[in-house]
Design a protein around this motif. Structure first.
Motif, short mmCIF file in Angstrom:
data_model
loop_
_atom_site.label_atom_id
_atom_site.label_comp_id
_atom_site.label_asym_id
_atom_site.label_seq_id
_atom_site.Cartn_x
_atom_site.Cartn_y
_atom_site.Cartn_z
N UNK A 26 0.86 -0.78 0.44
CA UNK A 26 -0.05 -0.18 -0.06
C UNK A 26 1.24 1.15 -0.28
N UNK A 27 2.13 1.03 0.83
CA UNK A 27 3.03 2.40 0.78
C UNK A 27 3.33 2.96 -0.20
N UNK A 28 4.19 1.58 -0.98
CA UNK A 28 4.96 1.89 -2.30
C UNK A 28 3.94 2.06 -3.54
N UNK A 29 2.27 1.31 -3.46
CA UNK A 29 1.73 2.20 -4.33
C UNK A 29 1.03 3.54 -3.91
N UNK A 30 1.11 4.46 -3.05
CA UNK A 30 0.72 5.24 -3.02
C UNK A 30 2.11 6.34 -3.79
N UNK A 31 3.49 6.30 -2.81
CA UNK A 31 4.68 6.67 -3.73
C UNK A 31 4.64 6.43 -4.59
N UNK A 32 4.54 5.29 -5.69
CA UNK A 32 4.71 5.56 -7.12
C UNK A 32 3.94 6.58 -7.33
N UNK A 33 3.01 6.15 -7.21
CA UNK A 33 1.60 7.54 -7.79
C UNK A 33 2.36 8.57 -7.87
N UNK A 34 2.74 9.04 -6.71
CA UNK A 34 2.94 10.54 -6.77
C UNK A 34 4.45 10.66 -7.54
N UNK A 35 5.04 9.80 -7.62
CA UNK A 35 6.28 9.39 -8.62
C UNK A 35 5.92 9.74 -9.64
#
Length: 413
Positions: A26-35
């Motif tokens: 979940x955290x990685x998905x938010x991080x990558x989406x922002x990137x």
């Protein structure tokens, strides 16, 4: 040739049975989406300042140049220090860069060089984050699910690639770049909060490990592992040839289609959607076909997809071509990611993954700049057709470099 044993028999979603991996996903998905929203926004702002294909491709290459330079140091540091703490520091620094970009967008004087510099800095941060996630996230799953964890992590990455540009395009068209970047700032703030809540798994952190010693061990392993050297060369060539599509996509969207920000967002999202559609079938493909056969099919598919994209004159067929390209690209990248983890002992897995990322990023950097220059000098069609021909040649030559890999005993128990 025998089908590869990299996949195991578990479902693609099996790693989610681990609470740690589930939270990290979940955290990685938010991080990558922002990137991806930031990357989309910055490149689109650049296309409003210049129509030169080589400069736009250079901006694309800048992000991969950062990954090439930073992958090994980040991989070594992620072995020596708390990976959660590294990720938290990287996301906080990303917020600082976002504030800088917001101030630039509010300025009356916008220089092309400033945008490219900002893209480079964003790429440096995203590269550092991706390198740590690439090592960190799969290790949170059960060892018997390592192959599925790598594939699922790449699926999460491509889900973000699907959502990020689409969200960025919609918000950019409706409210402009300032609102888009403000949204990203909120995403990264939420990511930082969730990272604090993520426990530090003892098995993925070696406290007190000296950085110099970690770098020495990494260098020793790289010099001695022939399989890693072959994998790196193979992934470099794959990225160099395939980068023709990524390098020219912003220019194609801007000059040959309707030139709207949502169009570029749809094309980029189609690449991510193609990856998601094929991801579910990756474990089955790996059980029934050899990795080299799948890599050959991916290269041939990329060649066909590039030609289809070149012939597209409207948004719908261009999106369909990108859908196909995304599926083929994902197959190749997944194979490289799994093989990189399987050819190395557990203690050297971080080095193997980061060295592969360096080689892959070098291919994307050199290839992207080269294809942009060719498109600027001889036209987009010449660049794409040349790339398609070289991809076909690579399908029957470079795949021979891919080393054989088998699941270590510790991962079959």
């Amino acid at each position: 040739m025998e089908p590869t044993s990299l996949a195991g028999n578990a479902s693609l979603w099996a790693p989610l049975s681990s609470p740690l991996f589930r939270l990290a996903a979940i955290v990685a998905c938010l991080s990558f989406t922002g990137s991806f929203i930031v990357e989309f926004s910055a490149i689109w702002v650049l296309t409003t300042l210049t129509a030169r294909a080589d400069l736009i491709a250079l901006a694309q290459s800048a992000a991969y140049a950062c990954l090439m330079v930073l992958a090994i140091p980040c991989g070594v540091l992620s072995r020596a220090y708390d990976r959660r703490g590294l990720l938290l520091a990287m996301h906080l620094s990303y917020l600082v860069l976002l504030v800088t970009f917001l101030l630039f967008c509010q300025s009356d004087q916008r220089e092309t060089g400033v945008v490219i510099t900002l893209i480079f800095l964003f790429g440096a941060n995203a590269a550092s984050t991706a390198s740590v996630w690439q090592v960190f996230a799969p290790d949170l799953a059960h060892t018997r699910h390592t192959g599925q964890a790598v594939t699922l992590f790449l699926t999460i990455y491509n889900l973000s690639r699907l959502c990020g540009p689409a969200i960025g395009g919609l918000v950019m068209m409706a409210a402009g770049p300032i609102a888009t970047l403000s949204l990203v700032a909120g995403l990264f703030a939420l990511t930082a909060i969730l990272l604090v809540k993520l426990p530090r798994p003892a098995e993925t952190w070696t406290p007190g490990r000296r950085t110099v010693q970690a770098f020495r061990e990494a260098a020793s392993y790289i010099l001695q592992s022939r399989n890693l050297q072959l994998l790196s060369l193979c992934s470099l060539l794959y990225a160099c040839l395939g980068s023709v599509i990524w390098a020219l996509l912003p220019t194609i969207s801007r000059t040959r289609l309707d030139g709207m920000p949502i169009t570029f967002g749809l094309l980029t999202s189609s690449l991510g959607l193609g990856s998601l559609l094929i991801a579910h079938f990756i474990p089955a493909l790996l059980r029934h076909f050899h990795a080299r056969s799948l890599l050959r099919s991916a290269l041939v598919g990329l060649s066909v997809g590039g030609l289809l994209l070149d012939q597209a004159s409207t948004v719908a067929p261009a999106c369909l071509a990108c859908l196909w390209i995304g599926s083929c690209w994902f197959i190749g990248v997944t194979i490289f990611g799994i093989v990189a983890r399987q050819i190395a002992p557990s203690a050297d897995r971080a080095q193997a993954v980061t060295v592969y990322l360096v080689a892959f990023s070098l291919g994307m950097t050199v290839g992207g700049s080269g294809w942009g220059s060719i498109a600027e000098q001889f036209g987009q069609r010449t660049a794409i057709v040349t790339g398609a021909i070289l991809l076909l040649i690579g399908a029957f030559t470079t795949i021979r470099l891919l080393p054989h890999a088998s699941v270590p005993q510790e991962e079959t128990r």
